[in-house]
Each structure stands twice: as structure tokens, then as C-alpha cells.
Design an enzyme around this catalytic site. Structure first.
Site, PDB file in Angstrom:
ATOM      1  N   HIS A  36      76.238  50.529  -6.762  1.00 43.23           N
ATOM      2  CA  HIS A  36      76.513  49.082  -6.755  1.00 43.23           C
ATOM      3  C   HIS A  36      77.240  48.730  -8.044  1.00 43.23           C
ATOM      4  O   HIS A  36      76.770  49.057  -9.139  1.00 43.23           O
ATOM      5  CB  HIS A  36      75.206  48.303  -6.650  1.00 43.23           C
ATOM      6  CG  HIS A  36      75.379  46.816  -6.502  1.00 43.23           C
ATOM      7  ND1 HIS A  36      75.770  46.214  -5.327  1.00 43.23           N
ATOM      8  CD2 HIS A  36      75.214  45.820  -7.403  1.00 43.23           C
ATOM      9  CE1 HIS A  36      75.829  44.904  -5.509  1.00 43.23           C
ATOM     10  NE2 HIS A  36      75.499  44.632  -6.752  1.00 43.23           N
ATOM     11  N   ASP A  69      78.866  45.753 -10.250  1.00 42.40           N
ATOM     12  CA  ASP A  69      78.875  44.309 -10.473  1.00 42.40           C
ATOM     13  C   ASP A  69      80.075  43.863 -11.294  1.00 42.40           C
ATOM     14  O   ASP A  69      80.223  44.284 -12.447  1.00 42.40           O
ATOM     15  CB  ASP A  69      77.586  43.885 -11.192  1.00 42.40           C
ATOM     16  CG  ASP A  69      76.385  43.948 -10.283  1.00 42.40           C
ATOM     17  OD1 ASP A  69      75.390  44.605 -10.661  1.00 42.40           O
ATOM     18  OD2 ASP A  69      76.449  43.374  -9.186  1.00 42.40           O
ATOM     19  N   GLY A  71      74.433  37.061 -12.492  1.00 39.84           N
ATOM     20  CA  GLY A  71      74.945  37.033 -13.857  1.00 39.84           C
ATOM     21  C   GLY A  71      74.277  38.037 -14.780  1.00 39.84           C
ATOM     22  O   GLY A  71      74.871  38.467 -15.758  1.00 39.84           O
ATOM     23  N   PHE A  72      73.024  38.472 -14.443  1.00 39.72           N
ATOM     24  CA  PHE A  72      72.303  39.384 -15.345  1.00 39.72           C
ATOM     25  C   PHE A  72      71.367  40.309 -14.574  1.00 39.72           C
ATOM     26  O   PHE A  72      70.859  39.939 -13.515  1.00 39.72           O
ATOM     27  CB  PHE A  72      71.476  38.560 -16.338  1.00 39.72           C
ATOM     28  CG  PHE A  72      72.305  37.565 -17.099  1.00 39.72           C
ATOM     29  CD1 PHE A  72      72.430  36.247 -16.658  1.00 39.72           C
ATOM     30  CD2 PHE A  72      73.019  37.964 -18.209  1.00 39.72           C
ATOM     31  CE1 PHE A  72      73.235  35.342 -17.323  1.00 39.72           C
ATOM     32  CE2 PHE A  72      73.825  37.070 -18.894  1.00 39.72           C
ATOM     33  CZ  PHE A  72      73.937  35.753 -18.454  1.00 39.72           C
ATOM     34  N   ASP A 128      69.758  41.865  -3.473  1.00 40.49           N
ATOM     35  CA  ASP A 128      70.184  42.193  -4.836  1.00 40.49           C
ATOM     36  C   ASP A 128      69.487  41.322  -5.872  1.00 40.49           C
ATOM     37  O   ASP A 128      69.689  40.111  -5.901  1.00 40.49           O
ATOM     38  CB  ASP A 128      71.708  41.988  -4.913  1.00 40.49           C
ATOM     39  CG  ASP A 128      72.301  42.384  -6.257  1.00 40.49           C
ATOM     40  OD1 ASP A 128      73.513  42.152  -6.443  1.00 40.49           O
ATOM     41  OD2 ASP A 128      71.556  42.931  -7.096  1.00 40.49           O
TER      42      ASP A 128
END
Ligand code: DX5
Ligand code: ZN
Length: 252
Positions: free
Chosen positions: A59, A61, A169-170, A202
Site C-alpha cells: 500500500h 500512500d 494524513g497520518f 485503511d
């Protein structure tokens, strides 16, 4: 020693017993470590390590410090992983706006799946089609507070539906429990549609909650800090598969 799978195969030949088995018994779950939590100074090594430890998908990001308050990695890192002989599927999660140019760039860089947030593009239908036109699997991502209504009109253009169980975002955030209800709703939508669509989750996924998330209908699990912050990647993935009722040494 007769393997679990052989025993299962024998059991499954007896029709009445087949119905007793839970749906998830033979289901093929996908574990997708999020490299956001990996050591970027050794990224190629880290990716090989989680794949050797039993992961199915990587994955990836992508954050632009515009759609989300963080900035991460771009197409050249995806290309670098392919040049590093990473053959496993790469699942690109675009947390950017706009999306179309990066769809083209990531497809060229070797992405397998490309997913984006519907509110990050003006023409969702067109952007989904653009992903498929590049030969990649298309996906839509929904934030915890976002409605899923648009799905009704797009099921024929989607290969993956990704539900965020944290605000994007994190890494390292806590799983938002209301996601379980949303998973059940989307699971029904997918099953009723008849389309082959993966249901991915996720954020905040780990050994302790992966089972209840699977029971709510997910079949693909993004997990970052739970794996990369653990001492033994193989032991962590094995524990996840056992929670999922899957044999840890299943063949890919
Ligand atoms: C967050 C990202 C996630 C995150 C998951 O915006 O999209 O993929 O890296 O990390 P964990 O599993 O640590 O919550
Ligand atoms: Zn992600």
C-alpha cells in the site's frame, strides 16, 4: 501429516456440512502493509521484508499537503520499487487534488491499483475510467465522514472500494468504530451488485481488531504501524492470518 487445507477439501465434498462453514472460511483475504510506516532510508529492503513475511500487496500512500496535511512520496518512488524488482501488486492511495495527471504518472511508474477520493476530482466517473484506460485497477476512497451515495452510479467502473477508518494524513491513528457499520453497508451493496469489487479498509488495523473488521465484510486490510513497528513482521502477519482463520503458510 494431513494439512488443514486437505481436511477442509474433504469436508467440503460433503454438501450439508458446506453450509455449516462460515462464509469467511475459504475467503482469500489480502494483507497490504502501508509503507508510510516503513523506514524510508531502507525502503526496497523493507518492502522485500514484508513480502517475504507473507504480505500480498504493497500500500503506497501519496499525500500532497493540500488534500491532507502531510507530504509523502511520488511516482518516482513507485518506479524505483519496480526497478528494485518488486513484482507484487502496488496499491496507490492518492490523497491529492487534482488527481488526473498523477493517475497517468503512477500508471506509467508501475502502479497496479490506483484509488482516489471522490471529492478530490471534479469528474469522478471520468477519472475512474482514466485509471482503467491505463490498464490499472480503479478505486474510490471514502473518508470516515463521507457519504457513499455516489457508489450507486459507479459500481461498473470500480475494482476496489476503500473505506478510511481514520481521517487521512497520518499512520498510527486509532480505528474509528463507526467504520464497521459502513463496511456492512458497502458489503451488501457489492454483493447485491454482482460485480467483483474488493472491499478494503485503511487505518488503525492490527492483530486485535482484524477479525471483527473481516466479519463486517472487508477482504483487503491496509496495515502500517501494526506491522512496521513490530519486531517480527512474519510473526505479526501470521497472527493476523490466524485471526482471519487463514493458514499462515498459504501459497500466494
Ligand atoms: C493514512 C493512510 C494509511 C496509514 C495506515 O492516511 O492512508 O494508509 O498509513 O497506517 P496505520 O495502519 O498505522 O493506521
Ligand atoms: Zn492509505
Amino acid at each position: 501429516m494431513v494439512s488443514l487445507r486437505t481436511k477442509a477439501a474433504v469436508i467440503c465434498t460433503i454438501p450439508p456440512l458446506l453450509d455449516l462453514l462460515p462464509d469467511t472460511f475459504m475467503k482469500d483475504y489480502l494483507i497490504a502493509p502501508s509503507i508510510l510506516s516503513a523506514d524510508f532510508a531502507r525502503l526496497g529492503e523493507e518492502v522485500n521484508a514484508v513480502l517475504d513475511a507473507g504480505a500480498d500487496v504493497i500500500h503506497f500512500d501519496v499525500m500532497d499537503n493540500h488534500y491532507v496535511p502531510n507530504l509523502t512520496i511520488g511516482p518516482m518512488v513507485c518506479e524505483a520499487l519496480r526497478n528494485h524488482k518488486i513484482a507484487a501488486p502496488i496499491d496507490v492511495h492518492l490523497m491529492v487534488t487534482p488527481v488526473d495527471q498523477l493517475i497517468l504518472d503512477f500508471a506509467k511508474a508501475g502502479a497496479s491499483y490506483i484509488s482516489f477520493h471522490p471529492e478530490a476530482t471534479v469528474h469522478v466517473d471520468r477519472s475512474l475510467q482514466l485509471v482503467r484506460d491505463q490498464g490499472c485497477k480503479s478505486g474510490l476512497v471514502f473518508n470516515p465522514g463521507s457519504s457513499i451515495e455516489c457508489l450507486e452510479y459507479l459500481m461498473d467502473k470500480i475494482d476496489v472500494i476503500l473505506l478510511m477508518s481514520v481521517n487521512p494524513g497520518f499512520g498510527g491513528q486509532k480505528f474509528i468504530p463507526s467504520t464497521l457499520k459502513k463496511l456492512e453497508k458497502v458489503r451488501k451493496l457489492i454483493d447485491d451488485s454482482g460485480y467483483q469489487i474488493l472491499l478494503e479498509v485503511d487505518g488503525g488495523v492490527g492483530v486485535k481488531n482484524i477479525r471483527e473488521i473481516a466479519d463486517a465484510g472487508a477482504d483487503m486490510f491496509v496495515t502500517g504501524s501494526a506491522i512496521f513497528n513490530s519486531k517480527d513482521y512474519a510473526a505479526t502477519i501470521k497472527a493476523m492470518r490466524e485471526e482471519l482463520g487463514q493458514s499462515p503458510n498459504r501459497s500466494h
